[in-house]
Design an enzyme around this catalytic site. Structure first.
Site, PDB file in Angstrom:
ATOM      1  N   PHE A  78       0.935  -0.655   0.122  1.00 21.65           N
ATOM      2  CA  PHE A  78       0.130  -0.199  -0.274  1.00 21.65           C
ATOM      3  C   PHE A  78       0.599   1.427  -0.350  1.00 21.65           C
ATOM      4  O   PHE A  78       1.689   1.205   0.711  1.00 21.65           O
ATOM      5  CB  PHE A  78      -0.640  -0.122   1.059  1.00 21.65           C
ATOM      6  CG  PHE A  78      -1.947  -0.890   1.516  1.00 21.65           C
ATOM      7  CD1 PHE A  78      -2.623  -1.210   1.225  1.00 21.65           C
ATOM      8  CD2 PHE A  78      -1.548  -2.722   1.925  1.00 21.65           C
ATOM      9  CE1 PHE A  78      -4.166  -1.777   1.088  1.00 21.65           C
ATOM     10  CE2 PHE A  78      -2.592  -3.597   2.370  1.00 21.65           C
ATOM     11  CZ  PHE A  78      -3.722  -3.069   1.667  1.00 21.65           C
ATOM     12  N   ASP A  79       0.300   1.805  -0.402  1.00 26.86           N
ATOM     13  CA  ASP A  79       0.976   3.401  -0.463  1.00 26.86           C
ATOM     14  C   ASP A  79       0.491   3.718   0.502  1.00 26.86           C
ATOM     15  O   ASP A  79      -1.411   2.994   1.134  1.00 26.86           O
ATOM     16  CB  ASP A  79       0.770   4.593  -1.714  1.00 26.86           C
ATOM     17  CG  ASP A  79       1.135   5.526  -1.593  1.00 26.86           C
ATOM     18  OD1 ASP A  79       1.937   6.589  -0.583  1.00 26.86           O
ATOM     19  OD2 ASP A  79       0.595   6.519  -1.502  1.00 26.86           O
ATOM     20  N   GLY A  80       0.895   4.945   1.399  1.00 25.03           N
ATOM     21  CA  GLY A  80       0.315   6.364   2.536  1.00 25.03           C
ATOM     22  C   GLY A  80      -0.836   6.771   1.944  1.00 25.03           C
ATOM     23  O   GLY A  80      -2.056   6.637   2.621  1.00 25.03           O
ATOM     24  N   PHE A 123      -0.788  -1.310  -4.381  1.00 20.95           N
ATOM     25  CA  PHE A 123      -2.375   0.134  -4.121  1.00 20.95           C
ATOM     26  C   PHE A 123      -1.387   1.945  -4.395  1.00 20.95           C
ATOM     27  O   PHE A 123      -0.872   1.834  -3.146  1.00 20.95           O
ATOM     28  CB  PHE A 123      -3.375  -0.052  -3.390  1.00 20.95           C
ATOM     29  CG  PHE A 123      -3.684  -0.881  -3.293  1.00 20.95           C
ATOM     30  CD1 PHE A 123      -5.186  -0.904  -3.853  1.00 20.95           C
ATOM     31  CD2 PHE A 123      -3.875  -2.075  -2.629  1.00 20.95           C
ATOM     32  CE1 PHE A 123      -6.487  -2.229  -4.078  1.00 20.95           C
ATOM     33  CE2 PHE A 123      -4.900  -3.853  -2.852  1.00 20.95           C
ATOM     34  CZ  PHE A 123      -5.806  -3.342  -3.070  1.00 20.95           C
TER      35      PHE A 123
END
Length: 313
Positions: A165-167, A282
């Site tokens: 995941f991106d943040g 993502f």
């Protein structure tokens, strides 16, 4: 499992299978020729699409959960959610059975947008190759992403589901991203340090990370932490010293663990993702999606937050 007990992942037919040629027929020759082609080729097995290996990994997790908790229904339920017509269903069923996938629920809407059904199916995550439908689902409050095929073939782990995941604007809201885009990097660092102990608001994929965490704890409870078939990664352009503490403290405040956190301080994400080899990555920015794609990562674009405004301009 009953929908109220399951973690429902809805996948479109073009995300699950490679339907590039079929889509071309639909766009160039129309619906009737498309349906005719699909029926004439219903015994020709479709090739895997961008979400295929992710779905296979979900099913491996399910198999492990069934071994440990045979009576528990809290596991993944994959739904095929497509605007295809029912006449195309036989080819999809044949392909699903060929690969040994367990996909029992179908929603075929005959040209209508399937997004309205996502709520009825209690969907936790929706993956599609159609960016307009994904945007519609995000606006309806459903965790969603547009799937993109990797430009290189990669060997994925068949014993561990890996999700990266991106943040900002993915797990977290885009509040900090807004400051970065509108006021610059120095102001962003200053803002994050001032608000280090104030948790970030949640983003569209926080709920799915939470779902993964719940399942991980089921394995930990059976002393399977070192052999857990789920691994999560935070891959963020933030720098650790200047803006990383707020991210980690936010996750702690939510009671969420992330297995690996990689703070890249603006460096490209693609080379790190090559090492991780996630089944899905993502991110909210197409720049990172394209970089990941080029190096062989299956990426999913989350159309949420201020970055969308900047990408359109």
């Amino acid at each position: 499992p009953k929908p109220q007990n399951a973690i429902t992942v809805a996948v479109s037919s073009r995300a699950l299978f490679n339907l590039v040629e079929e889509q071309k027929i639909y766009e160039e020759q129309g619906l009737e020729k498309y349906v005719e082609y699909q029926q004439n080729n219903e015994n020709v097995i479709l090739k895997p699409g961008p979400a295929f290996h992710f779905v296979k990994a979900l099913e491996h997790v399910n198999a492990r959960l069934l071994e440990l908790y045979p009576d528990d229904e809290e596991r993944f339920d994959i739904v095929l959610m497509t605007n295809n017509h029912a006449q195309v269903g036989v080819r999809l069923i044949n392909s699903i059975n060929h690969y040994g996938l367990t996909i029992e629920r179908f929603c075929m809407t005959g040209g209508e947008s399937p997004v309205g059904y996502l709520t009825a199916y209690l969907t936790n995550l929706y993956l599609s190759a159609d960016s307009d439908k994904v945007q519609e689902a995000i606006e309806a409050g459903i965790a969603s992403a547009t799937m993109f095929t990797a430009n290189k073939d990669v060997v994925y782990s068949d014993t561990q589901l890996r999700v990266a995941f991106d943040g900002d604007a993915v797990i977290f809201s885009d509040e900090s991203e807004q400051i970065f885009k509108e006021q610059g990097l120095d102001r962003f660092f200053e803002h994050e340090q001032m608000n280090e102990n104030k948790p970030l608001a949640q983003g569209p994929l926080k709920g799915f990370l939470e779902d993964l965490g719940k399942l991980q704890k089921k394995f930990y409870a059976k002393n399977e932490r070192l052999n857990c078939p789920i691994r999560t990664y935070l891959v963020t352009a933030r720098s650790a010293a200047s803006s990383g503490a707020r991210v980690l403290k936010t996750l702690r405040s939510w009671g969420l663990e992330i297995d690996e956190a990689l703070f890249l301080a603006g460096a490209p994400k693609g080379p790190v993702l090559v090492k991780i080899r996630p089944h899905i990555f993502f991110d909210d920015q197409m720049y990172h999606i394209e970089g990941a794609q080029q190096l062989g990562t299956t990426a999913a674009h989350v159309p949420y937050g201020i970055a969308q405004k900047y990408s359109k301009t």
